[in-house]
Design a protein around this motif. Structure first.
Motif, PDB file in Angstrom:
ATOM      1  N   LEU A   1      -4.053  15.522  -1.449  1.00 48.79           N
ATOM      2  CA  LEU A   1      -2.691  15.527  -2.062  1.00 48.79           C
ATOM      3  C   LEU A   1      -2.693  15.421  -3.484  1.00 48.79           C
ATOM      4  CD1 LEU A   1      -0.827  13.615   0.671  1.00 48.79           C
ATOM      5  CD2 LEU A   1      -0.826  16.125  -0.013  1.00 48.79           C
ATOM      6  N   ALA A   2      -3.815  14.464  -4.258  1.00 49.81           N
ATOM      7  CA  ALA A   2      -3.926  14.204  -5.412  1.00 49.81           C
ATOM      8  C   ALA A   2      -4.275  15.609  -6.062  1.00 49.81           C
ATOM      9  CB  ALA A   2      -4.963  12.977  -5.861  1.00 49.81           C
ATOM     10  N   THR A   3      -5.444  16.212  -5.508  1.00 48.31           N
ATOM     11  CA  THR A   3      -6.012  17.481  -6.081  1.00 48.31           C
ATOM     12  C   THR A   3      -4.615  18.403  -5.995  1.00 48.31           C
ATOM     13  OG1 THR A   3      -8.260  16.795  -5.172  1.00 48.31           O
ATOM     14  CG2 THR A   3      -7.779  19.032  -5.937  1.00 48.31           C
ATOM     15  N   GLN A   4      -4.144  18.611  -4.945  1.00 48.47           N
ATOM     16  CA  GLN A   4      -3.252  19.756  -4.909  1.00 48.47           C
ATOM     17  C   GLN A   4      -2.055  19.467  -6.201  1.00 48.47           C
ATOM     18  OE1 GLN A   4      -1.345  19.853  -1.034  1.00 48.47           O
ATOM     19  NE2 GLN A   4      -3.428  20.109  -0.106  1.00 48.47           N
ATOM     20  N   SER A   5      -1.838  18.211  -6.502  1.00 45.43           N
ATOM     21  CA  SER A   5      -0.678  17.844  -7.269  1.00 45.43           C
ATOM     22  C   SER A   5      -1.283  18.178  -8.962  1.00 45.43           C
ATOM     23  CB  SER A   5      -0.134  16.690  -7.478  1.00 45.43           C
ATOM     24  OG  SER A   5      -1.345  15.550  -7.740  1.00 45.43           O
ATOM     25  N   ILE A   6      -2.680  18.107  -9.003  1.00 46.87           N
ATOM     26  CA  ILE A   6      -3.314  18.529 -10.359  1.00 46.87           C
ATOM     27  C   ILE A   6      -3.154  19.977 -10.507  1.00 46.87           C
ATOM     28  CG2 ILE A   6      -5.237  18.513 -11.660  1.00 46.87           C
ATOM     29  CD1 ILE A   6      -5.449  15.365 -10.789  1.00 46.87           C
ATOM     30  N   ALA A   7      -3.781  20.526  -9.411  1.00 44.16           N
ATOM     31  CA  ALA A   7      -3.945  22.161  -9.378  1.00 44.16           C
ATOM     32  C   ALA A   7      -2.663  22.796  -9.544  1.00 44.16           C
ATOM     33  CB  ALA A   7      -4.522  22.506  -7.824  1.00 44.16           C
ATOM     34  N   SER A   8      -1.578  22.283  -9.129  1.00 40.40           N
ATOM     35  CA  SER A   8      -0.179  22.885  -9.531  1.00 40.40           C
ATOM     36  C   SER A   8       0.039  22.823 -10.811  1.00 40.40           C
ATOM     37  CB  SER A   8       0.843  22.174  -8.546  1.00 40.40           C
ATOM     38  OG  SER A   8       0.663  22.282  -7.156  1.00 40.40           O
ATOM     39  N   PHE A   9      -0.112  21.738 -11.523  1.00 39.73           N
ATOM     40  CA  PHE A   9      -0.022  21.553 -12.802  1.00 39.73           C
ATOM     41  C   PHE A   9      -0.864  22.327 -13.722  1.00 39.73           C
ATOM     42  CE2 PHE A   9      -1.877  19.723 -16.871  1.00 39.73           C
ATOM     43  CZ  PHE A   9      -0.953  19.678 -17.709  1.00 39.73           C
TER      44      PHE A   9
ATOM     45  N   VAL B   1       0.773  -1.257  -0.014  1.00 43.89           N
ATOM     46  CA  VAL B   1      -0.086   0.125  -0.011  1.00 43.89           C
ATOM     47  C   VAL B   1       0.742   1.184   0.076  1.00 43.89           C
ATOM     48  CG1 VAL B   1      -1.510   1.360   1.326  1.00 43.89           C
ATOM     49  CG2 VAL B   1      -1.838  -1.262   1.137  1.00 43.89           C
ATOM     50  N   ASN B   2       1.892   1.200   0.948  1.00 44.97           N
ATOM     51  CA  ASN B   2       2.639   2.455   1.083  1.00 44.97           C
ATOM     52  C   ASN B   2       3.482   2.515  -0.243  1.00 44.97           C
ATOM     53  OD1 ASN B   2       1.622   2.828   3.553  1.00 44.97           O
ATOM     54  ND2 ASN B   2       3.729   2.323   4.534  1.00 44.97           N
ATOM     55  N   GLN B   3       3.895   1.693  -0.874  1.00 42.32           N
ATOM     56  CA  GLN B   3       4.921   1.789  -2.280  1.00 42.32           C
ATOM     57  C   GLN B   3       3.899   2.332  -3.266  1.00 42.32           C
ATOM     58  OE1 GLN B   3       6.451  -2.123  -2.349  1.00 42.32           O
ATOM     59  NE2 GLN B   3       8.231  -1.713  -1.322  1.00 42.32           N
ATOM     60  N   ALA B   4       2.635   1.735  -3.331  1.00 40.45           N
ATOM     61  CA  ALA B   4       1.875   2.280  -4.327  1.00 40.45           C
ATOM     62  C   ALA B   4       1.465   3.721  -4.385  1.00 40.45           C
ATOM     63  CB  ALA B   4       0.457   1.190  -4.369  1.00 40.45           C
ATOM     64  N   LEU B   5       1.338   4.234  -3.084  1.00 40.47           N
ATOM     65  CA  LEU B   5       0.872   5.534  -2.991  1.00 40.47           C
ATOM     66  C   LEU B   5       2.085   6.469  -3.096  1.00 40.47           C
ATOM     67  CD1 LEU B   5      -1.546   5.357   0.321  1.00 40.47           C
ATOM     68  CD2 LEU B   5      -1.946   5.982  -2.273  1.00 40.47           C
ATOM     69  N   LEU B   6       3.299   6.011  -2.684  1.00 40.60           N
ATOM     70  CA  LEU B   6       4.227   6.956  -3.063  1.00 40.60           C
ATOM     71  C   LEU B   6       4.836   6.893  -4.382  1.00 40.60           C
ATOM     72  CD1 LEU B   6       6.667   5.555   0.156  1.00 40.60           C
ATOM     73  CD2 LEU B   6       5.799   7.956  -0.333  1.00 40.60           C
ATOM     74  N   ALA B   7       4.711   5.767  -5.210  1.00 39.04           N
ATOM     75  CA  ALA B   7       4.911   5.728  -6.549  1.00 39.04           C
ATOM     76  C   ALA B   7       3.979   6.557  -7.109  1.00 39.04           C
ATOM     77  CB  ALA B   7       4.824   4.212  -6.994  1.00 39.04           C
ATOM     78  N   SER B   8       2.755   6.515  -6.920  1.00 39.30           N
ATOM     79  CA  SER B   8       1.714   7.107  -7.666  1.00 39.30           C
ATOM     80  C   SER B   8       1.610   8.690  -7.316  1.00 39.30           C
ATOM     81  CB  SER B   8       0.286   6.644  -7.455  1.00 39.30           C
ATOM     82  OG  SER B   8      -0.019   6.755  -6.021  1.00 39.30           O
ATOM     83  N   LEU B   9       1.663   9.040  -6.164  1.00 45.70           N
ATOM     84  CA  LEU B   9       1.380  10.450  -5.669  1.00 45.70           C
ATOM     85  C   LEU B   9       3.002  11.087  -5.640  1.00 45.70           C
ATOM     86  CD1 LEU B   9      -1.222  10.750  -3.366  1.00 45.70           C
ATOM     87  CD2 LEU B   9      -1.508  11.358  -5.765  1.00 45.70           C
ATOM     88  N   GLY B  10       4.075  10.524  -5.201  1.00 45.98           N
ATOM     89  CA  GLY B  10       5.236  11.209  -4.788  1.00 45.98           C
ATOM     90  C   GLY B  10       5.823  11.937  -6.177  1.00 45.98           C
ATOM     91  N   PRO B  11       5.860  11.471  -7.303  1.00 45.53           N
ATOM     92  CA  PRO B  11       6.595  12.413  -8.373  1.00 45.53           C
ATOM     93  C   PRO B  11       5.817  13.502  -8.520  1.00 45.53           C
ATOM     94  CG  PRO B  11       6.549   9.831  -9.059  1.00 45.53           C
ATOM     95  CD  PRO B  11       5.626  10.141  -7.608  1.00 45.53           C
ATOM     96  N   LEU B  12       4.624  13.619  -8.231  1.00 45.42           N
ATOM     97  CA  LEU B  12       3.735  14.729  -8.610  1.00 45.42           C
ATOM     98  C   LEU B  12       3.603  15.622  -7.795  1.00 45.42           C
ATOM     99  CD1 LEU B  12       0.653  12.721 -10.074  1.00 45.42           C
ATOM    100  CD2 LEU B  12       2.508  13.484 -11.331  1.00 45.42           C
ATOM    101  N   LEU B  13       4.119  15.600  -6.673  1.00 43.51           N
ATOM    102  CA  LEU B  13       4.046  16.491  -5.323  1.00 43.51           C
ATOM    103  C   LEU B  13       5.419  17.289  -5.089  1.00 43.51           C
ATOM    104  CD1 LEU B  13       2.549  13.864  -2.680  1.00 43.51           C
ATOM    105  CD2 LEU B  13       1.182  15.661  -4.094  1.00 43.51           C
ATOM    106  N   GLY B  14       5.160  18.384  -4.520  1.00 40.16           N
ATOM    107  CA  GLY B  14       6.345  19.480  -4.217  1.00 40.16           C
ATOM    108  C   GLY B  14       6.657  18.829  -2.966  1.00 40.16           C
ATOM    109  N   GLN B  15       7.867  19.346  -2.436  1.00 40.50           N
ATOM    110  CA  GLN B  15       8.737  18.892  -1.253  1.00 40.50           C
ATOM    111  C   GLN B  15       7.657  18.847  -0.014  1.00 40.50           C
ATOM    112  OE1 GLN B  15      12.420  20.783  -0.591  1.00 40.50           O
ATOM    113  NE2 GLN B  15      12.985  19.635   1.282  1.00 40.50           N
ATOM    114  N   ALA B  16       6.915  20.018   0.207  1.00 44.47           N
ATOM    115  CA  ALA B  16       6.140  19.998   1.434  1.00 44.47           C
ATOM    116  C   ALA B  16       5.160  18.794   1.291  1.00 44.47           C
ATOM    117  CB  ALA B  16       5.554  21.608   1.371  1.00 44.47           C
ATOM    118  N   GLN B  17       4.412  18.754   0.085  1.00 46.55           N
ATOM    119  CA  GLN B  17       3.460  17.888  -0.256  1.00 46.55           C
ATOM    120  C   GLN B  17       3.898  16.356   0.165  1.00 46.55           C
ATOM    121  OE1 GLN B  17       2.133  19.196  -3.819  1.00 46.55           O
ATOM    122  NE2 GLN B  17       0.324  20.530  -3.027  1.00 46.55           N
TER     123      GLN B  17
END
Length: 265
Positions: free
Chosen positions: A174-182, A108-124
């Motif tokens: 977090l997912a919404t924030q990453s898309i909003a940044s884009f 579970v942790n690996q899937a979430l980190l792999a899916s969201l991690g690359p899309l997030l800023g450092q704080a996120q």
């Protein structure tokens, strides 16, 4: 976008495996492959196995004997041998359940980190790490093992509570924030008349999401199949433990109400 479609897949993996691998009467809906339940908090330390229920009734097993609510039971050699066989079965089989829970959490942790991690800023990214750490601590309060023993709490609260509405909301935000940044960056490109840059950003983002979504989905599916096979094996061994428990409670009348493991036919 396929990356967002992966999130329900991860959530389904959390719920399906944590409840089917480590079910409880108040935690899980029965599953076809593993309709099992634990009724006591189990603690094993210093070769002493303790089973404690919601009513505070306590059973203690050691190589030297059996205690019920602090009172040592008078057992003949045959009863003592059966009690020791049961103790050994519990301390062998329950760590397999705990290991399965730990490995599921890792997926579970690996899937979430792999899916969201690359899309997030450092704080996120730090927010995501904090959320996953909090989830890990929740699970650790219920199940855990170390060199000295293990504990398995079947009486506190549901595993479904670990992945509750708050958890889902935090991940969704977090997912919404990453898309909003884009989208913000794309808007800035358009306002600065960098239309080609905006178009390229959209194409790159779409391609990246499709590829990443496919990779994550495949990884989760592969891991879930392995976990499911392990869960099936654990279920079989726990059914044998239930049969041994029935023999024990029949042989020792004082333990007639003891019921650690239940299976439904």
């Amino acid at each position: 976008m396929r990356i967002l479609a992966c999130l329900p897949l991860v959530a389904a993996l959390c719920g399906a495996f944590l409840t089917s691998i480590y079910p409880s009467p108040v935690w899980a809906e029965p599953t076809e492959s593993c309709d099992l339940s634990f009724n006591y908090h189990v603690n094993y330390r210093n070769n002493l196995l303790e089973l404690t229920g919601d009513d505070s009734q306590q059973y203690r097993f050691s190589a030297q004997g059996v205690w019920l609510d602090g009172q040592r039971l008078a057992l003949n050699p045959q009863q003592l041998a059966l009690a020791e066989e049961y103790r050994q079965a519990v301390i062998k089989q329950l760590p397999e359940v705990i290991a399965l829970v730990d490995d599921t959490m890792t997926v579970v942790n690996q899937a979430l980190l792999a899916s969201l991690g690359p899309l997030l800023g450092q704080a996120q990214q730090q927010q995501l790490s904090d959320i996953l750490q909090q989830t890990k601590l929740k699970v650790a309060r219920q199940v855990g093992r170390d060199n000295d023993g293990f504990h398995l709490n079947a009486t506190e609260y549901a595993f479904s509570d670990v992945f509750d509405a708050e958890f889902e909301q935090q991940i969704a935000e977090l997912a919404t924030q990453s898309i909003a940044s884009f989208m913000l960056q794309m808007g800035m490109d358009m306002l600065s008349n960098n239309t080609s840059d905006a178009d390229n950003s959209i194409d790159k983002f779409s391609t990246r999401m499709t590829q990443m979504g496919s990779q994550i989905e495949q990884a989760v599916n592969d891991s879930s199949e392995q976990l499911e096979r392990r869960a099936t094996g654990v279920c079989h061994t726990l059914r044998s433990l239930e049969q041994l428990e029935q023999q024990l409670t029949t042989a020792i009348p004082a333990l007639a109400k003891m019921d650690l493991v239940n299976t439904a036919d």
